[in-house]
Scaffold this active site. Structure first.
Site, PDB file in Angstrom:
ATOM      1  N   GLY A   1      30.660  27.412  22.310  1.00 52.15           N
ATOM      2  CA  GLY A   1      30.876  28.005  23.632  1.00 52.15           C
ATOM      3  C   GLY A   1      32.249  27.729  24.206  1.00 52.15           C
ATOM      4  O   GLY A   1      33.128  27.186  23.530  1.00 52.15           O
ATOM      5  N   GLN A   2      32.416  28.097  25.480  1.00 51.42           N
ATOM      6  CA  GLN A   2      33.731  27.977  26.139  1.00 51.42           C
ATOM      7  C   GLN A   2      34.228  26.534  26.114  1.00 51.42           C
ATOM      8  O   GLN A   2      35.368  26.267  25.733  1.00 51.42           O
ATOM      9  CB  GLN A   2      33.642  28.456  27.597  1.00 51.42           C
ATOM     10  CG  GLN A   2      34.989  28.451  28.308  1.00 51.42           C
ATOM     11  CD  GLN A   2      34.897  28.530  29.834  1.00 51.42           C
ATOM     12  OE1 GLN A   2      33.821  28.338  30.412  1.00 51.42           O
ATOM     13  NE2 GLN A   2      35.999  28.799  30.487  1.00 51.42           N
TER      14      GLN A   2
ATOM     15  N   ASP B   1      19.198  25.021  16.241  1.00 49.75           N
ATOM     16  CA  ASP B   1      18.704  25.492  17.528  1.00 49.75           C
ATOM     17  C   ASP B   1      18.427  24.263  18.384  1.00 49.75           C
ATOM     18  O   ASP B   1      17.612  23.414  18.010  1.00 49.75           O
ATOM     19  CB  ASP B   1      17.421  26.305  17.282  1.00 49.75           C
ATOM     20  CG  ASP B   1      16.807  26.830  18.569  1.00 49.75           C
ATOM     21  OD1 ASP B   1      17.283  26.462  19.667  1.00 49.75           O
ATOM     22  OD2 ASP B   1      15.847  27.617  18.464  1.00 49.75           O
TER      23      ASP B   1
ATOM     24  N   TYR C   1      19.617  28.179  37.799  1.00 57.30           N
ATOM     25  CA  TYR C   1      20.665  27.363  37.169  1.00 57.30           C
ATOM     26  C   TYR C   1      20.837  26.059  37.950  1.00 57.30           C
ATOM     27  O   TYR C   1      20.859  24.968  37.376  1.00 57.30           O
ATOM     28  CB  TYR C   1      21.962  28.173  37.158  1.00 57.30           C
ATOM     29  CG  TYR C   1      23.170  27.479  36.572  1.00 57.30           C
ATOM     30  CD1 TYR C   1      23.257  27.198  35.212  1.00 57.30           C
ATOM     31  CD2 TYR C   1      24.262  27.149  37.383  1.00 57.30           C
ATOM     32  CE1 TYR C   1      24.385  26.589  34.678  1.00 57.30           C
ATOM     33  CE2 TYR C   1      25.390  26.551  36.857  1.00 57.30           C
ATOM     34  CZ  TYR C   1      25.448  26.270  35.502  1.00 57.30           C
ATOM     35  OH  TYR C   1      26.571  25.671  34.982  1.00 57.30           O
TER      36      TYR C   1
HETATM   37  C1  AKB Z   1      28.839  29.354  36.575  1.00 57.91           C
HETATM   38  O1  AKB Z   1      29.588  30.084  37.239  1.00 57.91           O
HETATM   39  O2  AKB Z   1      27.628  29.556  36.454  1.00 57.91           O
HETATM   40  C2  AKB Z   1      29.436  28.127  35.935  1.00 57.91           C
HETATM   41  C3  AKB Z   1      29.334  26.938  36.834  1.00 57.91           C
HETATM   42  C4  AKB Z   1      30.175  26.866  38.044  1.00 57.91           C
HETATM   43  O3  AKB Z   1      28.578  26.052  36.581  1.00 57.91           O
HETATM   44  N1  AKB Z   1      30.786  28.364  35.569  1.00 57.91           N
END
Ligand code: AKB
Length: 311
Positions: free
Chosen positions: A11-12, A48, A137
């Site tokens: 990933g990034q 995974d 998130y």
């Molecule tokens: C997002 O934008 O979801 C991420 C973060 C700020 O955690 N880059």
């Protein structure tokens, strides 16, 4: 850190962290793992992160003592499928912590500015303040910080994390985040394309350049554990800007940049609940956090390094 496993290495952050850690600890002491295979890459294992047995096998067979768990669906993508976001974000963390408990490893997991919600102070957001995120998130990030602290207190697992701002970098692209615009604008500017910005012109958010991210990860994981009071997760701030401010900074180098706004309602709502700028004095005091990159230096370097890549 002597033998390191990076889960989510494609990933990034993972792709640059792999190179960075290998330059410090040695090529063969850093094992990269990802769900997608990287043909021909040395010291790589395809796995995974949700397969606990596969993670345990990689740790056992390679004598791993430190795990960087970078697996996550980011904020905007998470809102498109909250159940999957919980399963992936919490599943990968739980597996990393459990394997760490069994094989006595340290664990690093990024937390995020997304861990804060609308009731946290926006300016100089304190280290310790109400944390009531309104995205899946953010819910995963708060739960992840608490779970990591629990594993430390209950089982002695050395789990540490930082609350990362939006990460700006010139190698792998981010994907599915709310702060992605701050990377994508450079690609548009350098390609001479019109940039369509998904968040409002005056929406401030914390941002950080990749070299400071790498520095933070190494510095925190190498920090004397006796000095760490908070452990999970430290506010780390480096710069804060809005779309109109970064566009003005890029225009100093590329005057022709054209930007229009087409507000994405999901990204608008998410970013409205996030800090403008965190107070990172606790990280500075407990483990010496000291960012090097501000808006002007980052912009000049992005244009130089990404410009070279795109030529
Ligand atoms: C997002 O934008 O979801 C991420 C973060 C700020 O955690 N880059």
């Amino acid at each position: 850190m002597k033998k390191i496993l990076i889960i989510g290495a494609g990933g990034q952050i993972g792709s640059e962290l792999t190179t960075h850690l290998r330059s410090i600890y040695g090529q063969h002491n850093v094992l990269a793992a990802d769900i997608h295979s990287t043909p021909g890459e040395e010291d790589f294992v395809q796995l995974d992160a949700l397969d606990a047995a596969a993670v345990a096998q990689a740790v056992r067979e390679n004598g791993i003592d430190t795990i960087f768990n970078l697996v996550a669906l980011l904020s905007a993508k998470g809102e498109a499928n909250p159940q999957l976001a919980w399963r992936v974000n919490m599943g990968a963390l739980m597996n990393a912590l459990e394997v760490a408990r069994e094989y006595n490893c340290s664990v690093f997991t990024p937390s995020s500015i997304g861990a804060f919600g609308p009731d946290a102070p926006k300016d100089l957001t304190p280290q310790d303040t109400p944390m009531h995120p309104t995205t899946i998130y953010g819910v995963c990030k708060v739960a992840g910080e608490l779970l990591s602290n629990y594993y430390f207190q209950r089982f002695g697992v050395d789990a540490r994390s930082v609350r990362l701002p939006g990460v700006i970098s010139s190698q792998a692209l981010p994907g599915g985040g709310t702060t992605d615009y701050a990377v994508e604008i450079f690609y548009a500017a350098l390609r001479g394309e019109r940039f369509v910005c998904p968040v409002p012109h005056d929406r401030f958010m914390d941002m950080i350049y990749m070299p400071d991210v790498l520095q933070a990860m190494v510095q925190l994981m190498e920090a004397n554990p006796e000095r760490l009071v908070h452990r999970n997760g430290y506010n780390v701030a480096a710069m804060s800007f809005s779309p109109e401010i970064i566009a003005a900074e890029i225009k100093k180098h590329i005057p022709g940049l054209e930007m229009v706004y087409e507000i994405d309602p999901v990204k608008d709502a998410i970013s409205a609940g996030w800090p403008n700028l965190m107070d990172d004095s606790v990280a500075r005091a407990e483990w010496g956090w000291n960012p090097q990159w501000g808006l002007a230096e980052m912009t000049a370097d992005m244009i130089e390094t990404l410009g070279r890549r795109l030529r």
